[in-house]
Design a protein around this motif. Structure first.
Motif, mmCIF file in Angstrom:
data_model
loop_
_atom_site.group_PDB
_atom_site.id
_atom_site.type_symbol
_atom_site.label_atom_id
_atom_site.label_comp_id
_atom_site.label_asym_id
_atom_site.label_seq_id
_atom_site.Cartn_x
_atom_site.Cartn_y
_atom_site.Cartn_z
ATOM 1 N N TRP A 200 -16.363 15.679 10.124
ATOM 2 C CA TRP A 200 -15.785 15.916 11.453
ATOM 3 C C TRP A 200 -14.946 17.183 11.497
ATOM 4 O O TRP A 200 -14.126 17.364 12.390
ATOM 5 N N LYS A 201 -15.146 18.055 10.565
ATOM 6 C CA LYS A 201 -14.290 19.224 10.397
ATOM 7 C C LYS A 201 -14.157 20.048 11.677
ATOM 8 O O LYS A 201 -13.058 20.500 12.030
ATOM 9 N N TYR A 202 -15.261 20.260 12.384
ATOM 10 C CA TYR A 202 -15.229 21.108 13.581
ATOM 11 C C TYR A 202 -15.359 20.300 14.867
ATOM 12 O O TYR A 202 -15.504 20.863 15.949
ATOM 13 N N ASP A 203 -15.314 18.984 14.758
ATOM 14 C CA ASP A 203 -15.561 18.140 15.939
ATOM 15 C C ASP A 203 -14.261 17.776 16.638
ATOM 16 O O ASP A 203 -13.296 17.350 16.004
ATOM 17 N N TYR A 204 -14.277 17.909 17.948
ATOM 18 C CA TYR A 204 -13.164 17.422 18.761
ATOM 19 C C TYR A 204 -13.459 15.997 19.227
ATOM 20 O O TYR A 204 -12.567 15.162 19.294
ATOM 21 N N GLU A 205 -14.729 15.726 19.536
ATOM 22 C CA GLU A 205 -15.149 14.386 19.928
ATOM 23 C C GLU A 205 -16.017 13.791 18.821
ATOM 24 O O GLU A 205 -16.952 14.424 18.348
ATOM 25 N N VAL A 206 -15.681 12.575 18.410
ATOM 26 C CA VAL A 206 -16.409 11.906 17.328
ATOM 27 C C VAL A 206 -16.912 10.561 17.834
ATOM 28 O O VAL A 206 -16.133 9.723 18.299
ATOM 29 N N THR A 207 -18.223 10.388 17.760
ATOM 30 C CA THR A 207 -18.840 9.119 18.141
ATOM 31 C C THR A 207 -19.119 8.320 16.879
ATOM 32 O O THR A 207 -19.837 8.778 15.988
ATOM 33 N N LEU A 208 -18.534 7.141 16.797
ATOM 34 C CA LEU A 208 -18.745 6.307 15.621
ATOM 35 C C LEU A 208 -20.070 5.568 15.732
ATOM 36 O O LEU A 208 -20.373 4.970 16.764
ATOM 37 N N SER A 209 -20.833 5.619 14.685
ATOM 38 C CA SER A 209 -22.115 4.903 14.667
ATOM 39 C C SER A 209 -21.863 3.469 14.246
ATOM 40 O O SER A 209 -22.120 3.069 13.121
ATOM 41 N N THR A 210 -21.300 2.706 15.151
ATOM 42 C CA THR A 210 -20.978 1.319 14.843
ATOM 43 C C THR A 210 -21.255 0.447 16.052
ATOM 44 O O THR A 210 -21.225 0.920 17.182
ATOM 45 N N GLU A 211 -21.539 -0.797 15.790
ATOM 46 C CA GLU A 211 -21.778 -1.745 16.882
ATOM 47 C C GLU A 211 -20.559 -2.624 17.130
ATOM 48 O O GLU A 211 -20.637 -3.615 17.843
ATOM 49 N N LEU A 212 -19.437 -2.241 16.550
ATOM 50 C CA LEU A 212 -18.254 -3.091 16.655
ATOM 51 C C LEU A 212 -17.559 -2.975 18.009
ATOM 52 O O LEU A 212 -16.835 -3.868 18.412
ATOM 53 N N GLY A 213 -17.747 -1.862 18.693
ATOM 54 C CA GLY A 213 -17.194 -1.732 20.032
ATOM 55 C C GLY A 213 -15.766 -1.236 20.081
ATOM 56 O O GLY A 213 -15.042 -1.218 19.088
ATOM 57 N N MET A 214 -15.354 -0.831 21.287
ATOM 58 C CA MET A 214 -14.047 -0.213 21.479
ATOM 59 C C MET A 214 -12.888 -1.191 21.260
ATOM 60 O O MET A 214 -11.808 -0.795 20.846
ATOM 61 N N GLU A 215 -13.087 -2.457 21.543
ATOM 62 C CA GLU A 215 -11.990 -3.417 21.399
ATOM 63 C C GLU A 215 -11.513 -3.485 19.952
ATOM 64 O O GLU A 215 -10.320 -3.461 19.667
ATOM 65 N N THR A 216 -12.498 -3.557 19.041
ATOM 66 C CA THR A 216 -12.150 -3.583 17.619
ATOM 67 C C THR A 216 -11.587 -2.240 17.177
ATOM 68 O O THR A 216 -10.611 -2.176 16.418
ATOM 69 N N LEU A 217 -12.188 -1.161 17.669
ATOM 70 C CA LEU A 217 -11.707 0.179 17.340
ATOM 71 C C LEU A 217 -10.257 0.371 17.796
ATOM 72 O O LEU A 217 -9.432 0.920 17.067
#
Length: 517
Positions: A154-171
């Motif tokens: 993620w060195k140059y990323d401002y937005e990072v999309t997690l490849s997970t099915e856990l969802g925002m509540e858990t995040l």
């Protein structure tokens, strides 16, 4: 029993709120007990120190009336006022944040008016509006897995999309934990498996450990105890992680510079700096040597001076906001530079350790300089901590005079230090009266009177007279009554003659200065 805890118990017994505040910042367990099974909260409530009781509760001391320790505090309280405070205290707050630095870090994702985030993280399952605005340095300090991603993937990323099915509540839950927001009371039975999985994925073993234990606990009192114990562990774990981050990535990665021409150019590869800084702190010591510390506005803004600098319409705030809209490369090549007043590098590093993780260890040799810098930053709590060190160190008065303390107390408006200086002078008046500096101090104190009344008062003289009464264990009325006594032997035995002689010393000094008080 560790010394810090012993000192905390003693401060709770005598009602020394400032010392209690300082010691709690060392990470001592507020809910421990001494050799007599007394907790700090029990000692403060038993001895009737209301402000200390309030402070301990605010810092995370547990008072659960369904537990032995809580019931003992309530029934042992010296006053009804303290008993009411304990009874009205919300037990859920027993697992609340218990350090000011924790409250500050938590505020960065709750109600922080300053826009200091430098990364957005979300789940593939949710819309971007709900993404979390976070800080690379906090994620890096709290999770080895996230640090590795921030350095590489993620060195140059401002937005990072997690490849997970856990969802925002858990995040969101894990993120709150990372930012030290108290969330343990939010967990439901259906959350355990996903949270354990996510904790393992982000390499947060202490949270995983709590979840594994908690999911098997049914009894509310037992669960409350477990939550309180782990909230303390979470805080101390975070403190240690931030300690390591500051030592490894800020202090050891600071840069000594030789020319003031353009300090930001002295960092050859700031874009790859392991601290993920968004601001540079410049310090010049007494030898005119200059050093840059890679820092974070999110943390420096704990100090009112820096917070005002970047929230009020000042040039620094405008420059910072312009940079926030730049590309990542432009941002790192033009980081804002702010300065501390001239001080030794050790003093600057004491300030940084305090701001990042509430470290209150101030060597007595640096206490005055820390006090002065903290006053400049308008950081009153750190001023109080420096004052405590000055008044409690056995070595301090071997290097500094009591007048050094008095003058810095006046400069920084610290009444605690003024009173300390006056007491030392009063208890050793015969010796100090021979020092010309006492006359100078009295004269300076007389010039500090802003409004003169019919009978002039000089604060330093009034304080010395007050502590003379304490020295001889007299009340003003006692002095008046005993003074009428004609029996010389009785006057000698009561020490009234000694008291009068010391007051006469003060009167003589005032006469020589042609002052009245």
């Amino acid at each position: 029993m560790e010394k810090n805890f012993q000192d905390l118990c003693y401060a709770c017994r005598i009602g020394d709120a400032e010392n209690v505040d300082r010691i709690t910042s060392t990470g001592v367990n507020l809910n421990g007990v001494d050799q007599f099974d007394n907790s700090p909260l029990f000692l403060a409530s038993l001895c009737g120190h209301e402000e200390v009781v309030k402070l301990l509760l605010k810092r995370g001391a547990v008072c659960d009336r369904d537990r032995y320790e809580g019931a003992r505090c309530i029934y042992g309280a010296l006053t009804d006022a303290i008993r009411d405070i304990l009874l009205q205290h919300d037990i859920s707050k027993a697992v609340d944040i218990n350090q000011p630095f924790v409250m500050h870090i938590s505020s960065l994702i709750k109600d922080n008016p300053m826009d200091t985030h430098d990364i957005c993280i979300g789940s593939t399952k949710d819309e971007k509006e709900g993404w979390l605005q976070l800080h690379r340095f906090i994620l890096s300090a709290r999770s080895p897995k996230l640090r590795a991603n921030l350095i590489d993937n993620w060195k140059y990323d401002y937005e990072v999309t997690l490849s997970t099915e856990l969802g925002m509540e858990t995040l969101e839950f894990i993120t709150k934990f990372i930012y030290l927001v108290p969330v343990l009371h939010e967990i439901t039975a259906k959350d355990y498996e996903s949270l354990i999985k996510f904790s393992r994925e982000w390499e947060v073993p202490i949270l995983e450990e709590f979840l594994d234990k908690s999911k098997h606990v049914v009894d509310p009192s037992e669960k409350s105890t477990l939550m309180a114990d782990y909230q303390y562990k979470f805080t101390e774990s975070a403190r240690h992680q931030l300690l390591c981050f500051v030592n490894d990535n800020i202090i050891r990665k600071s840069i000594d510079i030789g020319s003031p021409a353009n300090v930001s150019q002295c960092i050859s590869d700031i874009e790859n700096h392991v601290a993920f800084p968004d601001i540079l702190l410049l310090v010049e010591n007494s030898e005119k040597e200059r050093r840059i510390y890679p820092c974070h506005l999110a943390i420096l803004s704990r100090a009112s001076y820096f917070k005002m600098m970047f929230t009020l319409p000042m040039a620094e705030a405008a420059a910072y906001n312009d940079l926030k809209n730049s590309t990542r490369h432009q941002f790192f090549s033009k980081l804002p530079v702010i300065s501390l007043p001239a001080c030794e590098f050790e003093v600057a590093e004491i300030i940084l350790r305090y701001l990042y993780y509430d470290n209150s260890e101030i060597p007595w040799e640096h206490a005055i300089d820390v006090l002065l810098v903290a006053d400049y930053l308008q950081e009153d709590r750190m001023k109080s901590m420096a004052a405590v060190v000055m008044t409690q160190s056995k070595d301090f008065l071997k290097k500094y005079s009591i007048f050094d303390i008095l003058y810095v107390a006046w400069e920084t408006r610290l009444e605690r230090l003024e009173q300390f200086a006056a007491k030392i002078i009063a208890f050793n008046l015969a010796s100090y009266s021979k020092n010309p500096e006492l006359k100078r101090a009295i004269e300076m104190s007389s010039q500090r009177i802003s409004v003169r009344e019919e009978t002039d008062t000089i604060e330093l003289v009034d304080d010395i007279r007050f502590y003379l009464l304490e020295k001889y264990a007299f009340e003003p009325e006692d002095v008046e009554l005993v003074s009428e006594e004609k029996d010389i032997e009785l006057l000698k035995a009561s020490e009234i003659l000694d008291y009068q002689e010391e007051n006469a010393i003060i009167d003589k000094l005032l006469d020589e200065l042609t002052l009245q008080a």
